[in-house]
Write a protein that holds these residues in place. Structure first.
Motif, PDB file in Angstrom:
ATOM      1  N   VAL A 114      36.511  52.902  44.678  1.00 45.75           N
ATOM      2  CA  VAL A 114      35.859  51.919  43.518  1.00 45.75           C
ATOM      3  C   VAL A 114      36.799  51.464  42.895  1.00 45.75           C
ATOM      4  O   VAL A 114      36.866  50.267  42.304  1.00 45.75           O
ATOM      5  N   GLU A 115      37.445  52.361  42.075  1.00 44.51           N
ATOM      6  CA  GLU A 115      38.412  52.014  40.813  1.00 44.51           C
ATOM      7  C   GLU A 115      39.525  51.104  41.547  1.00 44.51           C
ATOM      8  O   GLU A 115      39.868  50.176  41.014  1.00 44.51           O
ATOM      9  N   LYS A 116      40.148  51.461  42.998  1.00 42.46           N
ATOM     10  CA  LYS A 116      40.955  50.778  43.437  1.00 42.46           C
ATOM     11  C   LYS A 116      40.501  49.207  43.726  1.00 42.46           C
ATOM     12  O   LYS A 116      41.394  48.420  43.262  1.00 42.46           O
ATOM     13  N   ILE A 117      39.300  49.307  44.237  1.00 42.87           N
ATOM     14  CA  ILE A 117      38.903  47.852  44.611  1.00 42.87           C
ATOM     15  C   ILE A 117      38.597  47.020  43.296  1.00 42.87           C
ATOM     16  O   ILE A 117      38.735  45.776  43.210  1.00 42.87           O
ATOM     17  N   GLN A 118      38.111  47.633  42.296  1.00 42.04           N
ATOM     18  CA  GLN A 118      37.910  46.891  41.030  1.00 42.04           C
ATOM     19  C   GLN A 118      39.276  46.482  40.379  1.00 42.04           C
ATOM     20  O   GLN A 118      39.310  45.248  39.935  1.00 42.04           O
ATOM     21  N   GLY A 119      40.276  47.155  40.657  1.00 42.05           N
ATOM     22  CA  GLY A 119      41.586  46.883  40.174  1.00 42.05           C
ATOM     23  C   GLY A 119      42.174  45.514  41.070  1.00 42.05           C
ATOM     24  O   GLY A 119      42.621  44.602  40.409  1.00 42.05           O
ATOM     25  N   MET A 120      41.664  45.537  42.235  1.00 45.47           N
ATOM     26  CA  MET A 120      42.185  44.625  43.335  1.00 45.47           C
ATOM     27  C   MET A 120      41.255  43.057  42.890  1.00 45.47           C
ATOM     28  O   MET A 120      41.886  41.982  42.692  1.00 45.47           O
ATOM     29  N   VAL A 121      40.167  43.136  42.390  1.00 46.14           N
ATOM     30  CA  VAL A 121      39.426  42.079  41.898  1.00 46.14           C
ATOM     31  C   VAL A 121      39.859  41.624  40.591  1.00 46.14           C
ATOM     32  O   VAL A 121      40.212  40.440  40.619  1.00 46.14           O
ATOM     33  N   GLN A 122      40.300  42.402  39.787  1.00 47.62           N
ATOM     34  CA  GLN A 122      40.783  42.016  38.464  1.00 47.62           C
ATOM     35  C   GLN A 122      42.006  41.231  38.881  1.00 47.62           C
ATOM     36  O   GLN A 122      42.183  40.160  38.239  1.00 47.62           O
ATOM     37  N   ASP A 123      42.972  41.720  39.632  1.00 46.93           N
ATOM     38  CA  ASP A 123      44.225  41.295  39.879  1.00 46.93           C
ATOM     39  C   ASP A 123      43.924  39.715  40.766  1.00 46.93           C
ATOM     40  O   ASP A 123      44.580  38.854  40.314  1.00 46.93           O
ATOM     41  N   THR A 124      43.269  39.577  41.437  1.00 48.39           N
ATOM     42  CA  THR A 124      42.618  38.375  42.179  1.00 48.39           C
ATOM     43  C   THR A 124      42.229  37.620  41.032  1.00 48.39           C
ATOM     44  O   THR A 124      42.381  36.236  41.126  1.00 48.39           O
ATOM     45  N   ILE A 125      41.392  37.708  40.260  1.00 45.43           N
ATOM     46  CA  ILE A 125      40.704  37.026  39.219  1.00 45.43           C
ATOM     47  C   ILE A 125      41.937  36.569  38.371  1.00 45.43           C
ATOM     48  O   ILE A 125      41.982  35.168  38.009  1.00 45.43           O
ATOM     49  N   GLN A 126      42.936  37.331  38.080  1.00 40.34           N
ATOM     50  CA  GLN A 126      44.091  37.041  37.237  1.00 40.34           C
ATOM     51  C   GLN A 126      44.843  35.905  37.937  1.00 40.34           C
ATOM     52  O   GLN A 126      45.386  35.083  37.346  1.00 40.34           O
ATOM     53  N   ASN A 127      45.028  35.875  39.255  1.00 41.00           N
ATOM     54  CA  ASN A 127      45.762  35.060  39.962  1.00 41.00           C
ATOM     55  C   ASN A 127      45.074  33.681  40.116  1.00 41.00           C
ATOM     56  O   ASN A 127      45.679  32.732  40.016  1.00 41.00           O
ATOM     57  N   ILE A 128      43.823  33.724  40.234  1.00 40.22           N
ATOM     58  CA  ILE A 128      42.974  32.443  40.087  1.00 40.22           C
ATOM     59  C   ILE A 128      43.466  31.750  38.683  1.00 40.22           C
ATOM     60  O   ILE A 128      43.562  30.588  38.843  1.00 40.22           O
ATOM     61  N   GLU A 129      43.166  32.513  37.756  1.00 43.19           N
ATOM     62  CA  GLU A 129      43.285  31.949  36.375  1.00 43.19           C
ATOM     63  C   GLU A 129      44.789  31.524  36.387  1.00 43.19           C
ATOM     64  O   GLU A 129      45.006  30.324  35.797  1.00 43.19           O
ATOM     65  N   LYS A 130      45.680  31.959  36.732  1.00 43.16           N
ATOM     66  CA  LYS A 130      47.240  31.430  36.921  1.00 43.16           C
ATOM     67  C   LYS A 130      47.283  30.384  37.515  1.00 43.16           C
ATOM     68  O   LYS A 130      47.956  29.552  37.194  1.00 43.16           O
ATOM     69  N   SER A 131      46.809  30.456  38.792  1.00 40.30           N
ATOM     70  CA  SER A 131      46.864  29.145  39.566  1.00 40.30           C
ATOM     71  C   SER A 131      46.005  27.825  38.871  1.00 40.30           C
ATOM     72  O   SER A 131      46.528  26.716  39.097  1.00 40.30           O
ATOM     73  N   HIS A 132      45.198  27.963  37.993  1.00 41.86           N
ATOM     74  CA  HIS A 132      44.658  27.011  37.240  1.00 41.86           C
ATOM     75  C   HIS A 132      45.764  26.199  36.364  1.00 41.86           C
ATOM     76  O   HIS A 132      45.665  25.068  36.216  1.00 41.86           O
ATOM     77  N   ASP A 133      46.470  27.326  35.732  1.00 35.57           N
ATOM     78  CA  ASP A 133      47.503  26.554  34.890  1.00 35.57           C
ATOM     79  C   ASP A 133      48.623  25.820  35.856  1.00 35.57           C
ATOM     80  O   ASP A 133      49.060  24.702  35.579  1.00 35.57           O
ATOM     81  N   THR A 134      48.972  26.572  36.846  1.00 38.25           N
ATOM     82  CA  THR A 134      49.740  25.695  37.981  1.00 38.25           C
ATOM     83  C   THR A 134      49.170  24.235  38.412  1.00 38.25           C
ATOM     84  O   THR A 134      49.968  23.468  38.532  1.00 38.25           O
ATOM     85  N   MET A 135      47.968  24.346  38.664  1.00 34.93           N
ATOM     86  CA  MET A 135      47.140  23.023  39.174  1.00 34.93           C
ATOM     87  C   MET A 135      47.424  22.118  38.160  1.00 34.93           C
ATOM     88  O   MET A 135      47.422  20.657  38.393  1.00 34.93           O
ATOM     89  N   LYS A 136      47.313  22.208  36.680  1.00 32.89           N
ATOM     90  CA  LYS A 136      47.641  21.242  35.743  1.00 32.89           C
ATOM     91  C   LYS A 136      48.783  20.512  35.993  1.00 32.89           C
ATOM     92  O   LYS A 136      48.811  19.318  35.687  1.00 32.89           O
ATOM     93  N   HIS A 137      49.680  21.276  36.454  1.00 35.30           N
ATOM     94  CA  HIS A 137      50.967  20.467  36.772  1.00 35.30           C
ATOM     95  C   HIS A 137      51.492  20.089  38.126  1.00 35.30           C
ATOM     96  O   HIS A 137      52.614  19.704  38.668  1.00 35.30           O
TER      97      HIS A 137
END
Length: 74
Positions: A18-41
């Motif tokens: 559960v702990e490992k999967i929660q970490g993967m969820v957080q990492d994936t959410i961060q990747n989505i947020e970073k990609s939003h910045d990339t999409m602006k450009h």
């Protein structure tokens, strides 16, 4: 030590899944947020590829959350 002993499977330890999967969820959410910045450009095909990748990421998050629920129910 025989070859068989060297390659014997380790016991399945799911105690921290559960702990490992929660970490993967957080990492994936961060990747989505970073990609939003990339999409602006970005524009055109690059922007569409990012959108498609984010859709797959969101689907993966749904699957990971279901897996967390399944693990917690064990």
């Amino acid at each position: 030590m025989s070859d068989r002993d060297k390659y014997e499977a380790k016991p399945d330890d799911r105690s921290d899944n559960v702990e490992k999967i929660q970490g993967m969820v957080q990492d994936t959410i961060q990747n989505i947020e970073k990609s939003h910045d990339t999409m602006k450009h970005s524009s055109g095909e690059d922007k569409e590829q990012i959108k498609a990748k984010n859709k797959r990421r969101e689907e993966a998050i749904e699957g990971m959350r279901q897996e967390i629920k399944d693990e917690a129910d064990r």
